[in-house]
Enzyme design. Structure first.
Site, PDB file in Angstrom:
ATOM      1  N   HIS A 324       0.814  -1.387  -0.154  1.00  0.00           N
ATOM      2  CA  HIS A 324      -0.037   0.007  -0.044  1.00  0.00           C
ATOM      3  C   HIS A 324       0.907   1.257   0.086  1.00  0.00           C
ATOM      4  O   HIS A 324       0.318   2.276  -0.133  1.00  0.00           O
ATOM      5  CB  HIS A 324      -0.965  -0.096   1.301  1.00  0.00           C
ATOM      6  CG  HIS A 324      -2.024   0.775   1.257  1.00  0.00           C
ATOM      7  ND1 HIS A 324      -2.500   1.702   2.219  1.00  0.00           N
ATOM      8  CD2 HIS A 324      -3.211   0.994   0.332  1.00  0.00           C
ATOM      9  CE1 HIS A 324      -3.604   2.549   1.587  1.00  0.00           C
ATOM     10  NE2 HIS A 324      -3.983   2.098   0.741  1.00  0.00           N
ATOM     11  N   LYS A 326       2.880   4.410  -1.078  1.00  0.00           N
ATOM     12  CA  LYS A 326       2.840   5.236  -2.386  1.00  0.00           C
ATOM     13  C   LYS A 326       4.149   6.354  -1.976  1.00  0.00           C
ATOM     14  O   LYS A 326       4.362   6.989  -1.292  1.00  0.00           O
ATOM     15  CB  LYS A 326       1.715   5.884  -2.419  1.00  0.00           C
ATOM     16  CG  LYS A 326       0.301   5.323  -2.262  1.00  0.00           C
ATOM     17  CD  LYS A 326      -0.356   5.737  -1.180  1.00  0.00           C
ATOM     18  CE  LYS A 326      -1.538   5.096  -0.877  1.00  0.00           C
ATOM     19  NZ  LYS A 326      -2.044   3.643  -1.454  1.00  0.00           N
ATOM     20  N   ASP A 331      16.261  11.807  -8.722  1.00  0.00           N
ATOM     21  CA  ASP A 331      17.142  12.432  -8.430  1.00  0.00           C
ATOM     22  C   ASP A 331      16.862  14.165  -8.980  1.00  0.00           C
ATOM     23  O   ASP A 331      15.720  14.031  -9.791  1.00  0.00           O
ATOM     24  CB  ASP A 331      18.629  12.172  -9.274  1.00  0.00           C
ATOM     25  CG  ASP A 331      18.475  12.455 -10.837  1.00  0.00           C
ATOM     26  OD1 ASP A 331      19.181  13.063 -11.419  1.00  0.00           O
ATOM     27  OD2 ASP A 331      17.496  11.780 -11.308  1.00  0.00           O
ATOM     28  N   HIS A 636      -9.480   9.998   1.646  1.00  0.00           N
ATOM     29  CA  HIS A 636      -8.559   8.858   1.329  1.00  0.00           C
ATOM     30  C   HIS A 636      -7.177   9.597   1.915  1.00  0.00           C
ATOM     31  O   HIS A 636      -6.350   8.791   1.893  1.00  0.00           O
ATOM     32  CB  HIS A 636      -8.185   8.777  -0.314  1.00  0.00           C
ATOM     33  CG  HIS A 636      -7.411   7.720  -0.570  1.00  0.00           C
ATOM     34  ND1 HIS A 636      -6.017   7.742  -0.933  1.00  0.00           N
ATOM     35  CD2 HIS A 636      -7.623   6.188  -0.506  1.00  0.00           C
ATOM     36  CE1 HIS A 636      -5.562   6.377  -0.966  1.00  0.00           C
ATOM     37  NE2 HIS A 636      -6.564   5.695  -0.985  1.00  0.00           N
ATOM     38  N   LYS A 638      -4.468  10.323   4.854  1.00  0.00           N
ATOM     39  CA  LYS A 638      -3.940   9.651   6.058  1.00  0.00           C
ATOM     40  C   LYS A 638      -2.821  10.524   6.789  1.00  0.00           C
ATOM     41  O   LYS A 638      -1.742  10.695   6.650  1.00  0.00           O
ATOM     42  CB  LYS A 638      -2.938   8.387   5.662  1.00  0.00           C
ATOM     43  CG  LYS A 638      -3.965   7.025   4.964  1.00  0.00           C
ATOM     44  CD  LYS A 638      -3.670   7.645   3.334  1.00  0.00           C
ATOM     45  CE  LYS A 638      -4.364   6.326   2.588  1.00  0.00           C
ATOM     46  NZ  LYS A 638      -5.776   5.820   2.864  1.00  0.00           N
ATOM     47  N   ASP A 643      -0.983  19.621  17.833  1.00  0.00           N
ATOM     48  CA  ASP A 643      -0.818  21.023  18.421  1.00  0.00           C
ATOM     49  C   ASP A 643      -0.234  21.914  17.519  1.00  0.00           C
ATOM     50  O   ASP A 643       0.448  22.903  17.730  1.00  0.00           O
ATOM     51  CB  ASP A 643       0.268  20.757  19.429  1.00  0.00           C
ATOM     52  CG  ASP A 643      -0.443  20.062  20.866  1.00  0.00           C
ATOM     53  OD1 ASP A 643      -1.788  20.024  20.910  1.00  0.00           O
ATOM     54  OD2 ASP A 643       0.239  19.295  21.581  1.00  0.00           O
TER      55      ASP A 643
END
Length: 792
Positions: A324, A326, A331, A636, A638, A643
């Site tokens: 999973h 990504k 360079d 989708h 994540k 703070d």
């Protein structure tokens, strides 16, 4: 040390320093401490065990439980009556904790046999800096165990979480992205460094790939060769991704793709199509299945030989678990011209796959772009809906670009996976060797740093991965440093936490009415429980603390399907547990508050009332949606903000698949600006704060003063009012939405009418069915046929 009675425990508690009594004990639980930390346990050895086998000797292991909730275990030592483990584990504990128990067992393939159980009240662990004792077992022999408690305050002062093999890197640069592109969305926001500069994800990806001279490495759950990254003038339309990569490879750039091999052919990843496109080209496209080891799994979660064999044989792990991660690594030209012309390394990490359906902006159109920018990229997770009538599934995501030393760690992750999973011998040894000193084309890590200015970032790489997916440089077969990083920074949080995630389920041991054997649920990761305990800590201490969670209205797919309904049910059980524990704390400590003053869940949706369909669809669902002209925005992301100081972005969801390390492989990066000064609100005023505000502006429709104080009750109630107004409009016919932010369709009971027996239920669906889907329950439902390892 012998177990002592309640009166003696109370006597010993009374002898503790007042500050420790206040920290751990209260009137509601005078001898059961409220803990927020780790118990370091070492199972040293056993002596004189009875022989439990007929043809050989005892195969002994020890399983540790906290309050009878089974957890970690030692490896099995075969054929030995005096086994030595010297196995040390750090057990996260949060909330009221009674005891530790240790089951010493013979690991029989049919059914493990109990040799004896040792129970140690946690109070005994607290009363001594370190306990180490020999405990007699029921059937004979002894086991030697030591234990020590580490409070979160001592564990969590450093931003570097000490999780996993990668340490925090300094002198880095970070760009934060919301959605694939902005399309004019640039709310005026400022930081202590000046105006906040909004960045376009896929514009930067295209420019970076186009400029690469030596190598391009890509990992993905899905990679679509037809993807057009830029579609509007003046930069677009650009050439498709596959053509760009072929052109770079033909020009001498090493282009390596590592894409998950969807052996089920059910997930729409285009993996075979992508491999066929690059066949016979200079692009090396490797499809890799997710191979998971039941042996590694048993070492971590307590599975026995018998259950490991059953899971391995029935579940079919090479099919249901995924790669999973990504990431893009390549360079780039040096920031400062060099005589040797050596390049530096840059990378991208986050939630965005280079796949169909991801092209979206903060407007999140449903119908209006079906014949323009989405004409050849129509995507909809609900089967049966077509491009002719729509809607498309809007896609909200978060990504990051990383420069400086942290990019070396992302590159190392790729190298470790490529060398482990590459089954084509002629492709082995193709990666450019890169040590700290660089090579003939790439500069050293000492030179690959950003200029010395106040906007430098520190960054740290985390993963969920095991020894079947990468060549690991540590002895543990499983790495779950992403979960450890979440726990570490939840405990560090002082005022608020903001989550965006595709899923939100976990801490199944804490669920109301949960019986492990009855439901056989393996969703034990600690993130929801740790959030809850951090809120309860604030309630106990009379402090403000707020948690905002943005999730999709339902998981991707047909809402009434078995898989989606099962996930929704586990989500409901998770959130029900959280509100139940918070409500009890409010009542126990006589606080004039509601659970939603501390914790709230939101989803996103859109409606385009001016859409006119090209005729009447023949199917009922299309008729419904072209009439209601509404649809959820699929979250989708994540992402995790603490703070306004710290942000974690990656591929990992808040579920067991992403957090445990031996299911889906994941990658994440935690970042902060150490030199960002404090603002007038007492929070850091750098790019993390500006990015958090920009996300709120996207979702809530505008900036408002309360956003300066996200931990305040005024901000929480302001956000809730906006979300509730939008939800009421979304759930009604022909009512426009003022913005995309919706209150998640749950209703939380008032503490005044609730009791600890959960009467009335602390959490109920606000509506029974998901809007526009008559066969889909908001609460979800358990599946009678899907294995829980798939849906958790």
């Amino acid at each position: 040390m012998k177990n002592v009675g309640a009166e003696l425990l109370q006597e010993k508690v009374n002898k503790l320093p007042p500050e420790l009594r206040k920290r751990w004990f209260d009137d509601h639980s005078p001898t059961t401490p409220f803990l927020l930390g780790d118990i370091e346990v070492t199972i040293h050895r056993a002596t004189g065990l009875p022989n439990m086998d007929t043809l050989s000797l005892t195969d002994a292991y020890v399983r540790v439980a906290v309050d009878d909730k089974k957890g970690v275990r030692t490896p099995t030592v075969d054929d030995n009556l005096n086994p030595v483990w010297n196995h040390t584990v750090h057990i996260p504990v949060s909330g009221y904790t009674h005891c530790l128990s240790f089951d010493v067992k013979d690991d029989d393939r049919v059914k493990p046999s109990l040799i004896g159980r040792v129970t140690i009240p946690v109070v005994e662990v607290l009363l001594a800096p370190l306990i180490e004792e020999s405990y007699a077992l029921d059937l004979g022999g002894h086991v030697i165990i030591s234990a020590q408690y580490h409070h979160a305050t001592g564990l969590s002062t450093e931003v570097d979480s000490k999780s996993g093999p990668f340490r925090q890197r300094h002198l880095c640069r970070v760009n934060l992205y919301q959605d694939a592109l902005l399309d004019g969305f640039e709310p005026p926001l400022s930081t202590a460094f000046g105006p906040y500069v909004h960045k376009e994800a896929w514009l930067d990806v295209f420019n970076t790939l186009s400029a690469a001279q030596n190598f391009i490495y890509i990992t993905g759950w899905a990679v679509w060769h037809k993807l057009v990254l830029l579609r509007k003038p003046p930069m677009g339309p650009c050439e498709p991704l596959g053509d760009l990569l072929k052109r770079k490879a033909k020009g001498g750039v090493q282009v390596h793709l590592m894409v998950w091999d969807d052996a089920s052919n059910m997930m729409g990843t285009n993996d075979e199509e992508t491999r066929a496109f690059f066949k016979d080209s200079a692009v090396k496209c490797l499809l890799v299945q997710r191979k998971s080891s039941s042996g590694a799994l048993s070492d971590k979660d307590g599975s026995t030989k018998a259950t490991s064999a059953m899971v391995s044989g029935i579940v079919g792990k090479n099919v249901i678990f995924t790669h999973h991660q990504k990431s893009i690594i390549c360079d780039a030209a040096p920031l400062v011209p060099r005589e040797d012309k050596k390049s530096r390394i840059v990378c991208f990490v986050g939630g965005l796959d280079l796949a169909n359906g991801r092209y979206d902006c903060p407007k999140h159109e449903l119908f209006s772009t079906l014949k323009t920018v989405h004409d050849e990229d129509y995507y909809q997770g609900v089967t049966g809906l077509t491009q002719k009538y729509g809607p498309r599934q809007p896609w909200h995501d978060i990504h990051a670009k990383l420069e400086g030393p942290i990019a070396r760690d992302v590159m190392k992750n790729f190298e470790q996976r490529w060398e482990k999973q590459n089954v084509r011998h002629e492709w082995k040894g193709l990666l450019q060797p890169l040590g700290p000193e660089g090579n003939d084309k790439l500069m050293s890590i000492a030179d690959d740093v950003v200029p010395d200015d106040q906007q430098q970032w520190n960054a740290q790489l985390f993963r969920s991965i095991d020894c079947n997916s990468a060549i690991l440089e540590h002895p543990d077969p499983i790495e779950y440093s992403i979960q450890e990083a979440y726990i570490h920074h939840i405990r560090r949080a002082k005022r608020f936490i903001y989550f965006e995630n595709q899923y939100f389920l976990g801490s199944s041991k804490e669920w109301i009415g949960f019986h492990e054997r009855q439901f056989n649920i393996d969703c034990k990761h600690r993130v929801p429980a740790e959030i809850t305990s951090r809120i309860i800590q604030a309630i106990r201490e009379g402090q403000r603390f707020t948690v905002y969670v943005v999730i999709p209205m339902y998981p991707e797919g047909v809402p009434g399907s078995g898989a989606v309904q099962a996930i929704l049910y586990w989500q409901f059980k998770t959130i029900e547990m959280m509100y139940h524990r918070i409500a009890k704390a409010i009542r126990d400590f006589n606080v004039d508050a509601k659970p939603t003053d501390y914790l709230n869940f939101y989803c996103l949706g859109n409606r385009e009332l001016d859409y006119q369909p090209p005729g009447k669809p023949s199917d009922e669902l299309s008729q419904t949606l072209t009439t209601s002209k509404r649809f959820m925005i699929y979250v989708h992301s994540k992402m995790f903000i603490v703070d306004d100081e710290y942000i974690l972005i990656g591929s990992a969801n808040i579920n067991e698949r992403s957090m445990c390390g031996d299911r889906d492989t994941e990658i994440a990066v935690g970042m902060h600006q150490p030199q960002a000064p404090m603002g007038s609100n007492g929070l850091q005023n750098g790019d993390v704060a500006a990015f958090r505000k920009s996300l709120f502006v996207e979702h809530a429709g505008s900036d408002f003063p309360e956003l300066e104080h996200p931990d305040s009750l005024e901000c929480m109630r302001k956000v809730n009012a906006i979300a509730q107004e939008n939800w009421d409009a979304y759930a009604s016919d022909n009512q426009p939405l003022k913005s995309h932010l919706l209150q998640y369709p749950y209703k939380v009971a008032d503490v005044g009418s609730w009791n600890e027996a959960n009467v009335p239920p602390i959490l109920v669906p606000a509506v029974e069915k998901i809007v526009d889907f008559k066969d889909a329950l908001v609460k979800g439902a358990q599946s009678d046929f899907l294995p829980t390892v798939l849906t958790t």
